[in-house]
Scaffold this active site. Structure first.
Site, mmCIF file in Angstrom:
data_model
loop_
_atom_site.group_PDB
_atom_site.id
_atom_site.type_symbol
_atom_site.label_atom_id
_atom_site.label_comp_id
_atom_site.label_asym_id
_atom_site.label_seq_id
_atom_site.Cartn_x
_atom_site.Cartn_y
_atom_site.Cartn_z
ATOM 1 C CB SER A 24 12.820 12.668 51.743
ATOM 2 O OG SER A 24 11.424 12.526 52.189
ATOM 3 C CE1 TYR B 163 11.433 7.829 49.558
ATOM 4 C CE2 TYR B 163 10.968 8.757 51.526
ATOM 5 C CZ TYR B 163 11.214 9.020 49.939
ATOM 6 O OH TYR B 163 11.095 10.272 49.489
ATOM 7 C CE LYS C 26 14.669 9.857 49.243
ATOM 8 N NZ LYS C 26 15.047 10.275 48.051
#
Length: 261
Positions: free
Chosen positions: A139, A152, A156
């Protein structure tokens, strides 16, 4: 297209979103695709849509035995493993203070451990074929973070680091390992987030606003990500390894501090 003729390909998270787009693209290129996901209904739907070049395996990327069985099933059915596309992932919101431990564990286990386990079992099969390619979906939040996405963003950033480590460890096996780093892409996960944060508006107006935050003025399409994944997995990209490639509509080229008119 025939760029994946004779290739055996595993796509984790391959029944929805970017994973499904990747499965479609590999199959359209003649590859034999094993779609791995934990929801039987979506796996069956994806296999039915793609047709004879696709098969399904219902399993959890967090579980060692499931990933071992998924890889073995693909190798037995398709004669080996040439490509692994790691597309399974979830998004959850919260700071380190308000994120429950179990949510942290779920995000890191699915987004990061899933790549570790799938690769752990796919790499020995790739060695038997004389090489292969691994592509992981990361990401833009591996580089720059929104507020309130601690788990999150951590997952990533760790994906990009893991990709570099695997690229070095397995270069001698003729296995390339790369990451693709999208910005906002039109997936069920993004629609879920837009509905969560729509406030007094609608999910559609929220998605439009997020799209305008990209210099190209829109959110991306799953098929656009799939084309980049396919390129990195193809014979055309055999000298690319350890890379993390942005596909972000220019969003990381844009500073938040704007010069006044």
């Amino acid at each position: 297209m025939s760029d994946f003729n004779g290739k055996s390909i595993i796509v984790t998270g391959g029944s929805l979103g970017m994973g499904l787009a990747c499965a479609r693209r590999f199959a359209a290129g003649g590859g034999k695709v094993m779609i791995v996901a934990n929801d039987k209904a979506s796996v069956d739907s994806a296999v039915a849509e793609i047709g004879e070049n696709a098969a399904g395996f219902v399993g959890d990327v967090r579980r060692n035995d499931d990933m071992a069985a998924a890889v073995q099933t693909a190798a037995s059915r398709h004669g080996g493993v040439d490509v692994l596309a790691c597309c399974a992932g979830i998004q959850r919101y919260g700071t380190v203070v308000d994120t429950p431990e179990e949510v942290w564990d779920d995000v890191l286990d699915i987004n990061l451990k899933g790549i570790f386990l799938a690769s752990k079992f796919a790499i020995p099969e790739m060695r038997k074929r004389g090489g292969g390619a691994i592509v992981a979906i990361s990401s833009v939040q591996a580089y720059a973070s929104q507020a309130g996405v601690a788990a999150y963003t951590a997952s990533k950033g760790a994906i990009n680091a893991l990709v570099r480590a695997m690229a070095l460890d397995h270069a001698g096996d003729n296995i390339t390992v790369n990451a693709v780093c999208p910005a906002s892409i039109d997936t069920p996960m993004l629609h879920w987030a837009a509905d969560l944060w729509k406030g007094d508006g609608t999910a559609e107006t929220t998605l439009d606003a997020w799209g305008r935050g990209h210099p190209l003025g829109r959110i991306g399409k799953p098929c656009e990500v799939a084309e980049l994944v396919a390129f990195l997995a193809s014979e055309k990209a055999r000298f690319i390894t350890g890379a993390d490639v942005k596909i972000d509509g220019g969003v990381l080229s844009k500073l938040g501090i704007v010069i006044p008119d």
